[in-house]
Design a protein around this motif. Structure first.
Motif: not given
Lengths: 290, 317
Positions: B72-75, B91, B123, B149, B151
């Motif tokens: 749940n955190v942007i990659e 992402e 997140g 999902q 993010k």
């Protein structure tokens, strides 16, 4: 270290550059071989400054500018941001030089280009490691008196004059400073258990040996000396029974020469990637298992 | 033992196709990772003579996202420099929660809201357990992946939890989502500022309009306390010592019945959670752990599976 064969630089349009927070003494020496001729000059510099000169040639024409650049980036990373122009004005006052507005602007642009070079050298690694913060917390945990804590804090400040911050994590340096402070006051330091602080005796020893070397050989250049002028002999006394203690193990030179990390940084490659290296295993493997 | 075992990852190449957005410090492009065909977004950081070198927001994004990995955190896929520009490869996330809230053709079920809130809290919990404050949570920064999902994105204002001797700036978080301690100009604050924002986002999901839309910073104070009551020394000890605690209108806090009328579809456990998140005194505000373990998430209906959540109806291009 890598065993895969890679295409030669000429064909490369892209390359990977790792960030590694901690190196061993021989790794540092290996990296510096191509960059520094005068080791003593480096002893007064701080972490970014030291990291810059792991991979860029040391040159007396530029070290002042690198120091300014290091301060500038550190001010951003520590959330205490200053305008570059303001930093330059102070820097010039200290150096006693006068610059016109135009000259100042040119100087500013020069530092900005050095900024990107320094950022590339540290592989955009903004992880922070502070000795003093942990030192205070660990002192409290160990119920160290305030006077001793202050003495350890002075030692920690001097530790930046050594290469310790490049070599080992801050908790090891903190514990080494506390140990040394206890020894200076002839107090018992048996209650410190390295495994309580995610570190190993070897890594603490490494810090102890470097700190002792600094105080024995360059006492007059330390901050401690300005407050306690008569401790130098005490450090020699502490060092004598420590003949057979071991610091960190070093890698074999043949391993180092194969490691791509020390290759010349080629800024002409069009595309350069930055990654954090996954090196913690080395540090964890030295912690005794329960 | 001393060997480092990390093999270098294969060198990735990217295509940059169309420009999709431009912020104050970066231009965003769509692209693909050539080897895998994966869709990505490339954030090209602007450099210019008028800027003081590398932008603080870019520095913060690199610093925090390099080390955070959570569904749940942007990659942050990659960081590279090319032609003297710094590029962040992220992402590709085609929608955000604000677009969903504003899309009048989408109906949310209570289970959908629960799912989005759960993913947001997970997140945020991951950030907080790594001692990172996001400091700009709002629907617009909660992005949605094609698989549903959610993010958390935009770490341009993030920072690590300050130590007690450090002053933090209270000029953070977009106005409508700003916690009362920030409105009062507090120089020391905690993760609680992020949880306040989550509480306000929760209310916005239920109402489908912003919950506390202040016109300016002064109006924000009034709007906030009109809705939730003005804090006093009794409800929040030492609040009057905060720098901007003056010239306030004193409003009573809403009764339970008033809240029920305000959020008609909300269950009692939903109201409990929202009250916990929008607790005026940050010391009493719920943390992520307490929120995640609240009865709301174990009550029926169960949160919707991410892939079954509503998607945007119109595509803009």
């Amino acid at each position: 270290m890598t065993s895969v064969s890679r295409p030669s630089t000429a064909q490369l349009t892209s390359t990977i550059q790792l960030a590694r927070p901690f190196l061993t003494k021989s790794q540092i020496k290996h990296a510096q071989k191509k960059t520094i001729e005068n080791f003593t000059t480096l002893e007064t510099a701080m972490i970014y400054y030291q990291r810059y000169f792991l991979f860029n040639k040391f040159d007396t024409n530029i070290y002042y500018d690198i120091a300014i650049t290091s301060i500038f980036i550190a001010s951003k990373n520590e959330d205490t941001i200053k305008k570059l122009r303001d930093i330059l004005i102070i820097a010039n006052q200290i150096k006693n030089t006068f610059l016109t507005q135009d000259q100042l602007e040119l100087y500013r642009r020069k530092i900005l280009s050095l900024e990107s070079k320094l950022l590339e050298t540290i592989s955009f690694d903004f992880r922070l490691f502070h000795v003093e913060e942990l030192l205070i917390k660990i002192s409290k945990t160990l119920k160290i008196s305030k006077d001793l804590g202050y003495l350890a804090w002075l030692l920690a400040y001097d530790s930046y004059q050594t290469e310790l911050a490049l070599k080992i994590p801050p908790q090891s340096i903190s514990i080494a400073c506390i140990t040394l402070a206890l020894k200076l006051k002839d107090e018992n330091c048996d209650q410190i258990r390295p495994e309580d602080f995610h570190t190993s005796q070897n890594s603490i020893n490494e810090a102890l040996l470097d700190l002792l070397e600094l105080y024995i050989n360059s006492y007059n250049y330390t901050n401690l000396a300005s407050i306690y002028p008569d401790y130098q002999n005490k450090f020699v006394e502490i060092r004598i029974p420590m003949e057979d203690i071991n610091g960190l193990k070093e890698q074999d030179v043949s391993v180092l020469t194969k490691d791509d990390y020390y290759n010349d940084r080629d800024f002409s490659i069009g595309e350069r990637r930055y990654m954090l290296g996954n090196q913690r295993k080395r540090l964890y493997s030295e912690i005794p298992k329960n | 033992m001393l060997e480092t075992k990390n093999k270098p990852a294969p060198v990735q190449r990217y295509t940059k196709s169309k420009k999709v957005g431009e912020g104050t410090y970066a231009v965003v492009f769509l692209g693909k990772q050539i080897e895998s065909g994966r869709n990505i977004a490339i954030k090209e950081i602007k450099t210019g003579q008028f800027k003081d070198g590398l932008d603080m927001s870019a520095l913060r994004e690199v610093k925090y996202l390099q080390e955070l990995r959570h569904v749940n955190v942007i990659e942050l896929v990659d960081v590279f420099s090319a032609d003297d520009n710094l590029n962040l490869v992220l992402e590709f996330l085609p929608a955000d929660l604000e677009m969903i809230i504003k899309d009048r053709e989408i109906l949310f079920s209570p289970a959908d809201m629960k799912s989005w809130l759960l993913m947001t809290l997970r997140g945020v919990h991951h950030c907080h357990r790594n001692y990172i404050l996001h400091r700009d949570l709002k629907p617009n920064n909660l992005l949605l992946a094609p698989d549903g999902q959610l993010k958390i994105a935009d770490f341009g204002l993030a920072r690590s939890l300050g130590s007690p001797n450090e002053d933090l700036t209270s000029n953070v978080v977009t106005r409508w989502y700003r916690a009362p301690e920030l409105l009062f100009g507090a120089k020391h604050y905690t993760e609680a500022v992020d949880l306040w924002a989550v509480g306000i986002i929760f209310a916005e999901l239920m109402l489908r309009v912003p919950y506390l839309p202040g016109r300016d910073d002064l109006d924000q104070v009034d709007v906030t306390f009109k809705a939730l009551g003005t804090p006093t020394e009794e409800t929040w000890p030492n609040v009057s010592s905060l720098p901007l605690y003056n010239n306030l209108n004193f409003y009573p806090g809403p009764s339970r019945q008033e809240l029920r009328n305000r959020f008609l579809a909300a269950t009692e456990s939903a109201l409990d959670l929202m009250n916990g998140l929008t607790e005026l005194n940050p010391a009493n505000r719920w943390n992520t752990e307490k929120a995640l373990l609240s009865k709301y998430f174990t009550d029926l209906p169960a949160p919707t599976e991410p892939e079954n959540l509503p998607k945007l109806t119109k595509k803009d291009d």
